[in-house]
Design a protein around this motif. Sequence first.
Motif, PDB file in Angstrom:
ATOM      1  N   ARG A  23       0.834  -1.207   0.000  1.00  0.00           N
ATOM      2  CA  ARG A  23       0.000   0.000   0.000  1.00  0.00           C
ATOM      3  C   ARG A  23       0.870   1.259   0.000  1.00  0.00           C
ATOM      4  NH1 ARG A  23      -2.296  -0.776   4.471  1.00  0.00           N
ATOM      5  NH2 ARG A  23      -4.116  -1.929   3.721  1.00  0.00           N
ATOM      6  N   ASP A  24       1.912   1.257   0.818  1.00  0.00           N
ATOM      7  CA  ASP A  24       2.818   2.404   0.872  1.00  0.00           C
ATOM      8  C   ASP A  24       3.555   2.582  -0.454  1.00  0.00           C
ATOM      9  OD1 ASP A  24       4.508   4.446   2.382  1.00  0.00           O
ATOM     10  OD2 ASP A  24       6.045   3.016   1.734  1.00  0.00           O
ATOM     11  N   ALA A  25       3.971   1.467  -1.080  1.00  0.00           N
ATOM     12  CA  ALA A  25       4.674   1.559  -2.355  1.00  0.00           C
ATOM     13  C   ALA A  25       3.768   2.121  -3.449  1.00  0.00           C
ATOM     14  CB  ALA A  25       5.210   0.186  -2.754  1.00  0.00           C
ATOM     15  N   VAL A  26       2.502   1.734  -3.445  1.00  0.00           N
ATOM     16  CA  VAL A  26       1.548   2.290  -4.403  1.00  0.00           C
ATOM     17  C   VAL A  26       1.446   3.797  -4.231  1.00  0.00           C
ATOM     18  CG1 VAL A  26      -0.886   2.368  -5.076  1.00  0.00           C
ATOM     19  CG2 VAL A  26       0.204   0.159  -4.615  1.00  0.00           C
ATOM     20  N   ARG A  27       1.322   4.237  -2.990  1.00  0.00           N
ATOM     21  CA  ARG A  27       1.210   5.677  -2.721  1.00  0.00           C
ATOM     22  C   ARG A  27       2.448   6.412  -3.226  1.00  0.00           C
ATOM     23  NH1 ARG A  27       3.665   8.688   0.504  1.00  0.00           N
ATOM     24  NH2 ARG A  27       4.535   6.948   1.695  1.00  0.00           N
ATOM     25  N   ARG A  28       3.630   5.879  -2.914  1.00  0.00           N
ATOM     26  CA  ARG A  28       4.863   6.537  -3.339  1.00  0.00           C
ATOM     27  C   ARG A  28       4.962   6.613  -4.861  1.00  0.00           C
ATOM     28  NH1 ARG A  28       9.326   3.546  -1.963  1.00  0.00           N
ATOM     29  NH2 ARG A  28       8.237   1.815  -0.969  1.00  0.00           N
TER      30      ARG A  28
END
Length: 258
Positions: A23-28
């Motif tokens: 989820r964090d990688a998608v946001r970044r």
Amino acid sequence: MTRPVRIGVQLQPQHAPGYGLIRDAVRRCEDIGVDIVFNWDHFYPLYGDPEGAHFECWTMLGAIAEQTERVQLGALVTGGGYRNPDLLADMARTVDHISNGRLILGIGAGWFEKDYDQYGYEFGTAGSRLALFKDSMTRIADRLAKLNPQPVRDIPILIGGGGERKTLRQVAQHADIWHSFSDLDVLRRKIGILGEHCAEVGTDATAIEKSVAWPGLDKVEDYHAAGVTLFTVGTGGPDYDTAHVQEAVAWRDRVNQG
């Protein structure tokens, strides 16, 4: 046809012990400015510990659709033998609605034998998988035409693979995007073969976007000159390093600004 360069990122759903890392990688990646967020459709890691952490593709695409606002999304690619093709079309239509028309339906014939064996699918032969793939493409198109409600848009079809007689024929008949795994010299030759298939089936080869994995700054200009306009950076867990993603996006912006 002149196309802008697009940059994808394939967030490989392997070696992430918790979904929050993805989820964090998608946001970044959306913040960095990628055009497309891909995952892949496997059940076990392809690299590193073969029994390492791994998440399923299509449930993840639904989550990515809800999380994001701008990027397109899809699998690079869906295993053609893992799901009933009518069901896959319905899944794609549903994620297309969740994302308000941002889904790309990426699909291939399948190749990773462990996925098939461990999850109870028949692996068969390369020939039988390609025959199933051909049948699936027809059934997907038929089911998409029947669904109520209809997809938000005509869902772009991405086909991954390079078989010159059968796979490229399906690309010519069905694909909006062709993802090749070939090196540059082979890619140039296969683009010519794809053009021959398109001429035979009556489609426009220039309307099919050409896609490859990000080859690095030292090679990307040559691929672009050959006609590739979609480049996808792959990165896996648990860190999901985005350094090459930033590099690719910066190069895209320079090229597209002329």
